[in-house]
Design a protein around this motif. Structure first.
Motif, mmCIF file in Angstrom:
data_model
loop_
_atom_site.group_PDB
_atom_site.id
_atom_site.type_symbol
_atom_site.label_atom_id
_atom_site.label_comp_id
_atom_site.label_asym_id
_atom_site.label_seq_id
_atom_site.Cartn_x
_atom_site.Cartn_y
_atom_site.Cartn_z
ATOM 1 N N PHE A 43 -17.441 52.053 -79.911
ATOM 2 C CA PHE A 43 -18.625 52.393 -79.123
ATOM 3 C C PHE A 43 -18.402 53.689 -78.348
ATOM 4 N N GLY A 44 -17.149 53.963 -78.026
ATOM 5 C CA GLY A 44 -16.844 55.165 -77.260
ATOM 6 C C GLY A 44 -17.225 55.078 -75.807
ATOM 7 N N ILE A 45 -17.712 53.916 -75.363
ATOM 8 C CA ILE A 45 -18.105 53.699 -73.973
ATOM 9 C C ILE A 45 -17.572 52.339 -73.529
ATOM 10 N N SER A 46 -17.531 52.137 -72.230
ATOM 11 C CA SER A 46 -17.038 50.854 -71.717
ATOM 12 C C SER A 46 -18.077 50.132 -70.863
ATOM 13 N N GLN A 47 -19.209 50.789 -70.613
ATOM 14 C CA GLN A 47 -20.282 50.174 -69.830
ATOM 15 C C GLN A 47 -21.494 49.964 -70.727
ATOM 16 N N PHE A 48 -22.020 48.732 -70.728
ATOM 17 C CA PHE A 48 -23.155 48.398 -71.596
ATOM 18 C C PHE A 48 -24.316 47.893 -70.753
ATOM 19 N N SER A 99 -15.959 43.309 -86.165
ATOM 20 C CA SER A 99 -14.733 43.578 -85.413
ATOM 21 C C SER A 99 -15.008 44.819 -84.578
ATOM 22 N N CYS A 100 -14.043 45.194 -83.740
ATOM 23 C CA CYS A 100 -14.243 46.371 -82.904
ATOM 24 C C CYS A 100 -12.888 46.984 -82.591
ATOM 25 N N ARG A 101 -12.883 48.246 -82.196
ATOM 26 C CA ARG A 101 -11.634 48.927 -81.887
ATOM 27 C C ARG A 101 -11.276 48.838 -80.408
ATOM 28 N N GLU A 102 -12.275 48.552 -79.548
ATOM 29 C CA GLU A 102 -12.014 48.438 -78.114
ATOM 30 C C GLU A 102 -12.333 47.027 -77.645
ATOM 31 N N LYS A 103 -11.581 46.567 -76.646
ATOM 32 C CA LYS A 103 -11.806 45.209 -76.157
ATOM 33 C C LYS A 103 -13.158 45.091 -75.451
ATOM 34 N N GLU A 104 -13.602 46.146 -74.751
ATOM 35 C CA GLU A 104 -14.922 46.075 -74.097
ATOM 36 C C GLU A 104 -16.034 45.955 -75.135
ATOM 37 N N GLY A 105 -15.894 46.723 -76.231
ATOM 38 C CA GLY A 105 -16.884 46.643 -77.301
ATOM 39 C C GLY A 105 -16.885 45.291 -77.978
ATOM 40 N N ASP A 136 -16.472 34.742 -81.425
ATOM 41 C CA ASP A 136 -15.342 35.632 -81.179
ATOM 42 C C ASP A 136 -15.376 36.820 -82.126
ATOM 43 N N VAL A 137 -15.198 38.004 -81.556
ATOM 44 C CA VAL A 137 -15.115 39.239 -82.346
ATOM 45 C C VAL A 137 -13.740 39.848 -82.106
ATOM 46 N N PRO A 138 -12.918 39.973 -83.139
ATOM 47 C CA PRO A 138 -11.552 40.461 -82.942
ATOM 48 C C PRO A 138 -11.481 41.964 -82.686
ATOM 49 N N VAL A 139 -10.455 42.354 -81.943
ATOM 50 C CA VAL A 139 -10.133 43.768 -81.779
ATOM 51 C C VAL A 139 -9.156 44.125 -82.890
ATOM 52 N N VAL A 140 -9.509 45.075 -83.719
ATOM 53 C CA VAL A 140 -8.640 45.495 -84.818
ATOM 54 C C VAL A 140 -8.251 46.958 -84.619
#
Length: 364
Positions: free
Chosen positions: A152-157, A176-182, A193-197
């Motif tokens: 997402f490139g951001i941490s605030q949604f 899946s997502c690359r950041e834990k916030e995403g 659950d969506v894993p961080v990969v």
């Protein structure tokens, strides 16, 4: 018949975007012998990004000066352009269909058994004018929709983002997502659950990257890869130089900059980019993928956070490997004190994360 996988990812002409696309395609091909192609979607903005002479500023004087400097650095810039084009032509397999508008893709997507969106900032809802393409906003029919390591490139949604994106997100079969916030944002929408990969560049070993790298003549230097960090990166590198005596080589995208370094380069293609990191003793960067390849090649590195609002993926990666002390916070360069310390042994943890990420892809 081999399954047809079509990858939707940014076709930007920067090292990270190109190399992560190569990595995901190469990994899926070698592992499962799938028919894997990257969707040949290139917008006008993306095409403009590789042009040497283009409009840089609305200010006439500034634009004129940058164009003059581009002319002065033209031989290097032209070599870079050629190297990027050659890598894209020879190393990436693209669909025959060429799409230049969002409507073309959404109305007539390439046929596939599996669609994958990722990686890079394909899920960024703020900077992505063509977000519906990367959220696979077309009917999937009997195909699967997968998201591998989108950023997402951001941490605030915001609630507005959630409302706008939810219908598209819920149409994915695997997320899946690359950041834990995403990942937390996706989990909230899907109630699962969506894993961080990990980023696709980690799916390939250092040996696999070395096979395609073009190594520079030099060896054992401080390598700066500058996106937005500018003089702050140079200040960090110069402090390292004072205590080690190593020369500084700086790869920057800014033709208007004249940094106090030993060598400033503009002609790297993707292969040369890998090579410069491979041969470096230290790496100083504000780039996620500059950091990623430093980890792959086990280099001593420092990552400067130039843009706080776009640093989530860097924090997620380095915190997971117990490497957060390699981060230099925005505007805190004056607090940096170089000590030639070895990195902690992160190999085991990194291998665990890579294994979990490959397991996710096995679910296809």
């Amino acid at each position: 018949m081999n399954k047809r996988i079509r990858i939707f990812t940014f076709m930007l002409y920067n090292y990270g975007a190109i190399l992560q696309a190569y990595a995901l395609q190469h990994y899926l091909r070698t592992l499962h012998k799938y028919d894997v192609q990257i969707v040949n979607f290139e917008t006008k903005i993306q095409s403009e990004s590789i042009r040497i002479f283009r409009k840089y500023s609305s200010n006439f004087i500034v634009n004129f000066l940058i164009l003059c400097l581009s002319l002065w650095r033209y031989p290097q810039l032209k070599r870079k352009q050629k190297r990027v084009f050659n890598f894209k032509k020879n190393c990436l397999s693209l669909t025959k269909e060429f799409f230049s508008t969002e409507e073309e893709v959404l109305n007539n997507p390439p046929q596939a058994d599996i669609y994958i969106s990722g990686s890079d900032q394909v899920f960024n809802p703020n900077n992505n004018l063509y977000w519906r393409v990367y959220y696979l906003g077309f009917p999937k029919n009997n195909s699967l929709k997968i998201a591998y390591a989108p950023s997402f490139g951001i941490s605030q949604f915001t609630s507005e983002m959630e409302k706008r994106l939810a219908p598209y997100i819920k149409d994915f079969d695997l997320l899946s997502c690359r950041e834990k916030e995403g990942a937390q944002f996706l989990s909230k929408i899907t109630q699962s659950d969506v894993p961080v990969v990990i980023d696709p560049v980690f799916l390939l070993s250092s040996g696999e990257w070395e096979k395609i790298a073009v190594l520079p003549d030099q060896k054992g230097y401080i390598f700066i890869y500058d996106l937005n960090g500018g003089q702050s990166l140079v200040d960090i590198a110069r402090q390292i130089k004072q205590k080690t005596g190593l020369k500084i080589i700086c790869l920057t995208l800014k033709v208007q900059r004249f940094y106090p370094v030993d060598k400033q380069i503009y002609d790297c293609g993707p292969r040369e980019f890998i090579g410069y990191i491979r041969q470096a003793e230290y790496v100083v960067t504000d780039s996620f993928h500059g950091t990623a390849f430093s980890i792959i090649f086990k280099k001593k590195f420092y990552t400067y956070v130039a843009l706080n609002h776009m640093s989530s993926r860097i924090y997620t990666l380095l915190e997971s490997l117990n490497l957060k002390d390699r981060i230099i916070e925005n505007k805190k360069v004056q607090e940096f004190c170089f000590e030639d310390q070895s990195l902690p042994d992160y190999a085991r943890k990194l291998n665990e994360i890579i294994s979990e990420s490959k397991t996710f892809l096995q679910k296809i």
